[in-house]
Design a protein around this motif. Structure first.
Motif, mmCIF file in Angstrom:
data_model
loop_
_atom_site.group_PDB
_atom_site.id
_atom_site.type_symbol
_atom_site.label_atom_id
_atom_site.label_comp_id
_atom_site.label_asym_id
_atom_site.label_seq_id
_atom_site.Cartn_x
_atom_site.Cartn_y
_atom_site.Cartn_z
ATOM 1 N N ASN A 8 29.633 -51.336 56.747
ATOM 2 C CA ASN A 8 29.933 -51.829 55.285
ATOM 3 C C ASN A 8 28.924 -53.013 54.717
ATOM 4 O O ASN A 8 28.364 -53.271 53.757
ATOM 5 C CB ASN A 8 31.223 -52.656 55.466
ATOM 6 C CG ASN A 8 32.373 -51.766 54.714
ATOM 7 O OD1 ASN A 8 32.308 -50.595 54.871
ATOM 8 N ND2 ASN A 8 33.172 -52.511 54.076
ATOM 9 N N ASN A 9 28.226 -53.650 55.938
ATOM 10 C CA ASN A 9 27.261 -54.684 55.688
ATOM 11 C C ASN A 9 25.695 -54.130 55.080
ATOM 12 O O ASN A 9 25.332 -54.180 54.040
ATOM 13 C CB ASN A 9 26.720 -55.481 56.955
ATOM 14 C CG ASN A 9 27.763 -56.597 57.287
ATOM 15 O OD1 ASN A 9 28.787 -56.720 56.636
ATOM 16 N ND2 ASN A 9 27.696 -57.112 58.308
ATOM 17 N N TYR A 10 25.661 -52.836 55.596
ATOM 18 C CA TYR A 10 24.628 -52.149 55.332
ATOM 19 C C TYR A 10 24.625 -51.526 53.891
ATOM 20 O O TYR A 10 23.573 -51.835 52.927
ATOM 21 C CB TYR A 10 24.296 -51.164 55.900
ATOM 22 C CG TYR A 10 22.624 -50.423 56.031
ATOM 23 C CD1 TYR A 10 21.767 -50.762 57.013
ATOM 24 C CD2 TYR A 10 22.752 -49.241 55.357
ATOM 25 C CE1 TYR A 10 20.605 -50.346 57.054
ATOM 26 C CE2 TYR A 10 21.347 -48.825 55.128
ATOM 27 C CZ TYR A 10 20.290 -49.192 56.210
ATOM 28 O OH TYR A 10 18.984 -48.732 56.060
ATOM 29 N N ALA A 11 25.819 -51.128 53.428
ATOM 30 C CA ALA A 11 26.267 -50.527 52.288
ATOM 31 C C ALA A 11 26.062 -51.669 51.227
ATOM 32 O O ALA A 11 25.513 -51.440 50.060
ATOM 33 C CB ALA A 11 27.351 -49.801 52.201
ATOM 34 N N MET A 12 26.708 -52.805 51.499
ATOM 35 C CA MET A 12 26.951 -53.869 50.507
ATOM 36 C C MET A 12 25.436 -54.457 50.241
ATOM 37 O O MET A 12 25.155 -54.624 49.184
ATOM 38 C CB MET A 12 27.757 -55.061 51.066
ATOM 39 C CG MET A 12 28.008 -56.137 50.068
ATOM 40 S SD MET A 12 28.909 -55.337 48.770
ATOM 41 C CE MET A 12 30.631 -55.385 49.671
ATOM 42 N N ALA A 13 24.448 -54.471 51.206
ATOM 43 C CA ALA A 13 23.064 -54.866 50.997
ATOM 44 C C ALA A 13 22.587 -54.013 49.944
ATOM 45 O O ALA A 13 21.766 -54.371 48.969
ATOM 46 C CB ALA A 13 22.562 -54.870 52.312
ATOM 47 N N ALA A 14 22.780 -52.617 50.032
ATOM 48 C CA ALA A 14 22.197 -51.535 49.093
ATOM 49 C C ALA A 14 22.721 -51.888 47.975
ATOM 50 O O ALA A 14 22.009 -51.832 46.780
ATOM 51 C CB ALA A 14 22.497 -50.373 49.655
#
Length: 236
Positions: A8-14
């Protein structure tokens, strides 16, 4: 990905970097800081489970009722896991997937708004697939492998689940909401049963009645009650 702190953190950064597109998904074989509801950590052994995050651009139909998105995701996750597990799967309010009385998966939806416009939803999904031993702090948990006695490919299952969710998301319209809510309530965990809930520092017994169109949990004991997401927690 082999490893990440949280999908989720990775997706949110994108999303924040302007790199996300509707329907994009990230799968990790290992999460070092997986996220659960109410700020809890999602614990999962490397290579044995599903850790998946999908970025969705909410359709206008969801703006009138944000719970509709939760209901779509919960329905598709329930359908998928129920099919693989052979039944006895329920939806524990607000966003957990249970087999009998044991937790098998969880959903965490994080949203991005610009002013009052709902721009993005990051749908995080975790399912226990092949894990057969769990940390001692985790009670009442299970996995698809323990349920079926088979070994599964987490990546293959995640790809199938991603396709099912994106397809369902594209197809849903406003007229489907009553059906979605009925499905959610049909498979609501402990519906009609007395449970122990905790609100702030107070615990009490109450009977699960249903979830209303706004996603609030309705219960009844000496009085009728309703609770928002995060307002109460189940005490096992």
């Amino acid at each position: 990905m082999d490893t990440v702190d949280s999908t989720n953190n990775y997706a949110m950064a994108a999303v924040h970097e302007g790199l996300a597109r509707h329907g994009m998904a990230w799968f990790a074989r290992e999460q070092t800081a997986g996220k659960g509801q109410r700020g809890k950590v999602w614990q999962s052994r490397a290579g044995q489970n599903i850790a998946l995050s999908i970025v969705l651009k909410p359709k206008s139909v969801f703006s009138a009722n944000h719970f509709m998105l939760n209901a779509v995701v919960a329905r598709e996750c329930h359908r998928y896991f129920n099919q693989k597990a052979g039944g006895q799967v329920s939806i524990k309010w607000p966003n957990d997937i249970y087999w009998r009385d044991r937790k098998a998966g969880g959903i965490l939806i994080e949203n991005v708004f610009a002013a009052k416009t709902w721009k993005w939803a990051v749908v995080g999904i975790g399912f226990n697939i092949n894990q057969d031993h769990f940390h001692g702090s985790l009670r009442n948990v299970t996995s698809l492998g323990l349920i079926t006695g088979k070994e599964w490919s987490p990546e293959h299952l995640a790809r199938e689940l991603h396709e099912a969710l994106v397809t369902a998301f594209a197809a849903v319209t406003a007229k489907d909401f009553d059906e979605l809510l009925a499905y959610y309530n049909e498979y609501l965990f402990r519906k009609g049963e007395q449970v122990k809930l905790k609100k702030d520092s107070i615990t009490f017994l109450t009977t699960i009645k249903s979830v209303n169109p706004f996603g609030q949990l309705l219960t009844e004991d000496a009085i009728e009650r309703q609770f928002n997401f995060g307002e109460v927690e189940f005490i096992n």
